[in-house]
Design a protein around this motif. Structure first.
Motif, PDB file in Angstrom:
ATOM      1  N   MET A   1      48.326  53.710   8.912  1.00 61.13           N
ATOM      2  CA  MET A   1      47.990  52.850   7.772  1.00 61.13           C
ATOM      3  C   MET A   1      48.537  51.443   8.000  1.00 61.13           C
ATOM      4  SD  MET A   1      46.726  52.174   4.891  1.00 61.13           S
ATOM      5  CE  MET A   1      46.104  53.840   4.634  1.00 61.13           C
ATOM      6  N   ASP A   2      47.645  50.447   7.912  1.00 58.20           N
ATOM      7  CA  ASP A   2      48.037  49.058   8.138  1.00 58.20           C
ATOM      8  C   ASP A   2      48.490  48.450   6.812  1.00 58.20           C
ATOM      9  OD1 ASP A   2      48.330  46.421   8.776  1.00 58.20           O
ATOM     10  OD2 ASP A   2      46.520  46.299   9.992  1.00 58.20           O
ATOM     11  N   GLU A   3      49.822  48.503   6.566  1.00 55.91           N
ATOM     12  CA  GLU A   3      50.358  47.997   5.303  1.00 55.91           C
ATOM     13  C   GLU A   3      50.161  46.489   5.171  1.00 55.91           C
ATOM     14  OE1 GLU A   3      54.636  47.693   2.941  1.00 55.91           O
ATOM     15  OE2 GLU A   3      54.392  49.109   4.600  1.00 55.91           O
ATOM     16  N   VAL A   4      50.262  45.770   6.302  1.00 57.39           N
ATOM     17  CA  VAL A   4      50.063  44.324   6.266  1.00 57.39           C
ATOM     18  C   VAL A   4      48.643  43.985   5.820  1.00 57.39           C
ATOM     19  CG1 VAL A   4      50.012  42.217   7.653  1.00 57.39           C
ATOM     20  CG2 VAL A   4      51.821  43.911   8.018  1.00 57.39           C
ATOM     21  N   LEU A   5      47.657  44.731   6.321  1.00 61.70           N
ATOM     22  CA  LEU A   5      46.260  44.511   5.919  1.00 61.70           C
ATOM     23  C   LEU A   5      46.088  44.742   4.424  1.00 61.70           C
ATOM     24  CD1 LEU A   5      43.257  44.040   6.509  1.00 61.70           C
ATOM     25  CD2 LEU A   5      43.066  46.493   7.039  1.00 61.70           C
ATOM     26  N   LEU A   6      46.647  45.839   3.916  1.00 63.32           N
ATOM     27  CA  LEU A   6      46.523  46.127   2.486  1.00 63.32           C
ATOM     28  C   LEU A   6      47.130  45.004   1.651  1.00 63.32           C
ATOM     29  CD1 LEU A   6      47.358  49.950   2.214  1.00 63.32           C
ATOM     30  CD2 LEU A   6      45.158  48.849   1.816  1.00 63.32           C
ATOM     31  N   ARG A   7      48.303  44.538   2.050  1.00 65.64           N
ATOM     32  CA  ARG A   7      48.965  43.484   1.278  1.00 65.64           C
ATOM     33  C   ARG A   7      48.190  42.179   1.340  1.00 65.64           C
ATOM     34  NH1 ARG A   7      54.893  43.969   3.620  1.00 65.64           N
ATOM     35  NH2 ARG A   7      55.104  41.917   2.698  1.00 65.64           N
ATOM     36  N   SER A   8      47.564  41.901   2.496  1.00 66.88           N
ATOM     37  CA  SER A   8      46.804  40.655   2.614  1.00 66.88           C
ATOM     38  C   SER A   8      45.524  40.682   1.787  1.00 66.88           C
ATOM     39  CB  SER A   8      46.470  40.393   4.088  1.00 66.88           C
ATOM     40  OG  SER A   8      45.545  41.351   4.584  1.00 66.88           O
ATOM     41  N   LEU A   9      44.968  41.878   1.570  1.00 63.08           N
ATOM     42  CA  LEU A   9      43.721  42.001   0.807  1.00 63.08           C
ATOM     43  C   LEU A   9      43.959  42.053  -0.701  1.00 63.08           C
ATOM     44  CD1 LEU A   9      41.800  44.632   2.967  1.00 63.08           C
ATOM     45  CD2 LEU A   9      41.315  42.191   2.787  1.00 63.08           C
ATOM     46  N   THR A  10      45.172  42.397  -1.110  1.00 61.42           N
ATOM     47  CA  THR A  10      45.451  42.618  -2.532  1.00 61.42           C
ATOM     48  C   THR A  10      45.058  41.441  -3.434  1.00 61.42           C
ATOM     49  OG1 THR A  10      47.217  44.204  -2.080  1.00 61.42           O
ATOM     50  CG2 THR A  10      47.275  43.103  -4.215  1.00 61.42           C
ATOM     51  N   PRO A  11      45.497  40.205  -3.158  1.00 60.63           N
ATOM     52  CA  PRO A  11      45.148  39.116  -4.079  1.00 60.63           C
ATOM     53  C   PRO A  11      43.661  38.866  -4.174  1.00 60.63           C
ATOM     54  CG  PRO A  11      46.195  38.269  -2.090  1.00 60.63           C
ATOM     55  CD  PRO A  11      46.358  39.744  -2.066  1.00 60.63           C
ATOM     56  N   SER A  12      42.953  39.003  -3.044  1.00 63.29           N
ATOM     57  CA  SER A  12      41.509  38.770  -3.067  1.00 63.29           C
ATOM     58  C   SER A  12      40.806  39.805  -3.938  1.00 63.29           C
ATOM     59  CB  SER A  12      40.961  38.820  -1.637  1.00 63.29           C
ATOM     60  OG  SER A  12      39.569  38.611  -1.635  1.00 63.29           O
ATOM     61  N   VAL A  13      41.226  41.064  -3.834  1.00 64.03           N
ATOM     62  CA  VAL A  13      40.584  42.127  -4.620  1.00 64.03           C
ATOM     63  C   VAL A  13      40.883  41.945  -6.108  1.00 64.03           C
ATOM     64  CG1 VAL A  13      40.448  44.618  -4.981  1.00 64.03           C
ATOM     65  CG2 VAL A  13      40.644  43.706  -2.667  1.00 64.03           C
ATOM     66  N   ILE A  14      42.114  41.606  -6.450  1.00 68.27           N
ATOM     67  CA  ILE A  14      42.443  41.345  -7.852  1.00 68.27           C
ATOM     68  C   ILE A  14      41.605  40.184  -8.373  1.00 68.27           C
ATOM     69  CG2 ILE A  14      44.237  40.568  -9.453  1.00 68.27           C
ATOM     70  CD1 ILE A  14      46.298  41.970  -7.720  1.00 68.27           C
ATOM     71  N   GLY A  15      41.498  39.125  -7.574  1.00 65.24           N
ATOM     72  CA  GLY A  15      40.728  37.967  -7.987  1.00 65.24           C
ATOM     73  C   GLY A  15      39.276  38.292  -8.259  1.00 65.24           C
ATOM     74  N   ILE A  16      38.680  39.148  -7.427  1.00 56.84           N
ATOM     75  CA  ILE A  16      37.276  39.538  -7.633  1.00 56.84           C
ATOM     76  C   ILE A  16      37.118  40.265  -8.960  1.00 56.84           C
ATOM     77  CG2 ILE A  16      35.485  41.111  -6.804  1.00 56.84           C
ATOM     78  CD1 ILE A  16      36.363  40.315  -3.942  1.00 56.84           C
ATOM     79  N   LEU A  17      38.041  41.177  -9.265  1.00 57.58           N
ATOM     80  CA  LEU A  17      37.941  41.904 -10.532  1.00 57.58           C
ATOM     81  C   LEU A  17      38.110  40.962 -11.717  1.00 57.58           C
ATOM     82  CD1 LEU A  17      38.107  44.389  -8.659  1.00 57.58           C
ATOM     83  CD2 LEU A  17      39.554  45.482 -10.397  1.00 57.58           C
ATOM     84  N   VAL A  18      39.022  39.994 -11.605  1.00 56.83           N
ATOM     85  CA  VAL A  18      39.219  39.034 -12.688  1.00 56.83           C
ATOM     86  C   VAL A  18      37.949  38.229 -12.910  1.00 56.83           C
ATOM     87  CG1 VAL A  18      40.472  36.932 -13.347  1.00 56.83           C
ATOM     88  CG2 VAL A  18      41.726  38.893 -12.425  1.00 56.83           C
ATOM     89  N   ARG A  19      37.306  37.810 -11.819  1.00 57.17           N
ATOM     90  CA  ARG A  19      36.081  37.034 -11.956  1.00 57.17           C
ATOM     91  C   ARG A  19      34.935  37.862 -12.535  1.00 57.17           C
ATOM     92  NH1 ARG A  19      36.407  32.126  -9.532  1.00 57.17           N
ATOM     93  NH2 ARG A  19      38.193  31.804  -8.164  1.00 57.17           N
ATOM     94  N   ARG A  20      34.988  39.151 -12.368  1.00 55.00           N
ATOM     95  CA  ARG A  20      33.950  40.018 -12.927  1.00 55.00           C
ATOM     96  C   ARG A  20      34.159  40.316 -14.411  1.00 55.00           C
ATOM     97  NH1 ARG A  20      32.683  44.782  -8.498  1.00 55.00           N
ATOM     98  NH2 ARG A  20      31.649  43.456  -6.949  1.00 55.00           N
ATOM     99  N   GLY A  21      35.301  39.947 -14.936  1.00 50.54           N
ATOM    100  CA  GLY A  21      35.517  40.132 -16.367  1.00 50.54           C
ATOM    101  C   GLY A  21      36.746  40.910 -16.740  1.00 50.54           C
ATOM    102  N   ALA A  22      37.466  41.467 -15.757  1.00 44.03           N
ATOM    103  CA  ALA A  22      38.685  42.208 -16.070  1.00 44.03           C
ATOM    104  C   ALA A  22      39.808  41.227 -16.379  1.00 44.03           C
ATOM    105  CB  ALA A  22      39.084  43.086 -14.880  1.00 44.03           C
TER     106      ALA A  22
END
Length: 390
Positions: A1-22
């Motif tokens: 499991m690439d923990e660095v990859l997961l951490r680097s993707l976290t803000p982008s994924v949160i941002g997408i959900l926020v832009r969708r209305g969450a």
């Protein structure tokens, strides 16, 4: 499991959900659930598109939570409009930086929220780093998320506030299984790449130059090693070279800020092959710039040390006296500037007044913010008292 990859993707994924209305709190909770699912599923079945996988998993969890709340049906209808997937290519990380550094949050809450949402750290990891119970940190993060959930981003955020939050993260150092100094450098790299701001580069340079000395800062027994006594062969030359290059590019833009000035001072220390070769005259000049930029008593205190090195201890003590006079009207008991007694002790020792220096070191030890510094200052007082007894 690439923990660095997961951490680097976290803000982008949160941002997408926020832009969708969450709202932020719901988005962050959904992404954390998706990260847990990824840790379980990816080792056996790694996805071809990790970001898309996380977005889809987090969005489904957000919809499930929304459907479970009858009082939020209207929002659920809106939320179901976008199709699952990676979403638009926008700078979601930068949006989260500004959200987590919102002025309504206390500095400690802003730091915790930044580590959670932008850094991708778990509540347990953050709690370990701050040496507090996990439940305490969970409450702090929950309050912070509620505070920023209703924030709208219809105006540009304050880069200066974000930089100060990252500087706070860096200064926490490290403990447990999370290295906050290294984490702050990782986040500062992201920010410097995302914004066209010389102070973002200045902060990154400052972090790199300070972090380069980390291995030499403590002895084998854990005691602090002052800068002048450090083994410079243990300094990270790669980090120093990178920090100097980043700083030079920032200074070339002729928009000087306090982080660039601090980095310039750190670069002068790094450039000296020995403590005796330090260019203290230039360092005093940079402290003069910092005083002009900030007016900070702490900066003026550090400047007094530099003056003492450049022009002798009497000159340093005169600079310290000028600072004390300017602050003579400060309310409260004791001196309002941290580490004032330690600086006074150092200058008086260099001036030959060992008795006063020993008393001031002991006073500084009583006020020290951590055990390592208290131990170091106590040792200094004991050393001088031993010299006086000979």
């Amino acid at each position: 499991m690439d923990e660095v990859l997961l951490r680097s993707l976290t803000p982008s994924v949160i941002g997408i959900l926020v832009r969708r209305g969450a709202d932020f709190a719901a988005a962050e909770d959904a992404v954390q659930d998706a990260l847990v699912a990824a840790v379980r599923a990816w080792p056996a079945d790694p996805p071809r598109d990790p970001k898309g996988w996380l977005v889809t998993a987090a969005w489904r969890r957000f919809l499930d939570a929304t459907r479970a709340d009858a009082a939020r049906r209207r929002r659920e209808d809106v939320a179901e409009e976008p199709a699952p997937g990676p979403g638009p290519a926008v700078d979601d990380t930068l949006l989260l930086y500004f959200l987590c550094a919102h002025p309504s949050l206390t500095p400690s809450s802003a730091v915790a929220l930044t580590l959670r949402a932008v850094g991708g750290l778990t509540t347990r990891q953050i709690a370990q780093a701050y040496l507090v119970p996990e439940a305490t940190m969970a409450q702090r993060i929950s309050r912070a998320k509620r505070t920023v959930s209703a924030v709208r981003f219809d105006r540009p955020g304050d880069v200066a506030t974000v930089l100060r939050v990252l500087y706070l993260v860096f200064n926490e150092g490290y403990s447990g299984d999370v290295d906050l100094a290294a984490e702050a450098i990782r986040l500062a790299r992201q920010l410097a790449a995302a914004v066209d701001h010389p102070e973002a580069a200045g902060l990154l340079a400052l972090m790199l130059l300070h972090h380069a000395r980390r291995a030499a800062r403590t002895a084998s027994d854990g005691s602090l090693v002052p800068l002048a006594e450090q083994d410079r062969g243990r300094w990270d030359t790669g980090a120093i070279s990178e920090g100097v290059a980043v700083l030079q590019a920032a200074l070339a833009r002729d928009r000087l800020g306090e982080f660039q000035a601090q980095a310039a001072i750190a670069a002068l220390h790094a450039d000296a092959r020995s403590a005796d070769e330090t260019d203290w005259v230039q360092i005093v000049g940079w402290y003069d710039e910092l005083v002009r930029l900030t007016g900070s008593p702490v900066v003026r205190l550090n400047r007094a040390v530099a003056v003492g090195e450049a022009d002798g201890p009497r000159a340093g003590l005169a600079a310290l006296a000028a600072l004390e006079e300017s602050l003579s009207g400060s309310a409260g008991t004791g001196h309002p500037v941290p580490r004032h007694a330690a600086v006074a002790a150092y200058l008086h020792e260099r001036d030959g007044d060992l008795a006063l220096a020993a008393r001031l070191y002991a006073e500084a030890a009583r006020k020290a913010p951590n055990l390592a510094e208290r131990d170091h200052l106590t040792r200094q007082a004991a050393r001088l008292n031993a010299r006086r007894m000979r």
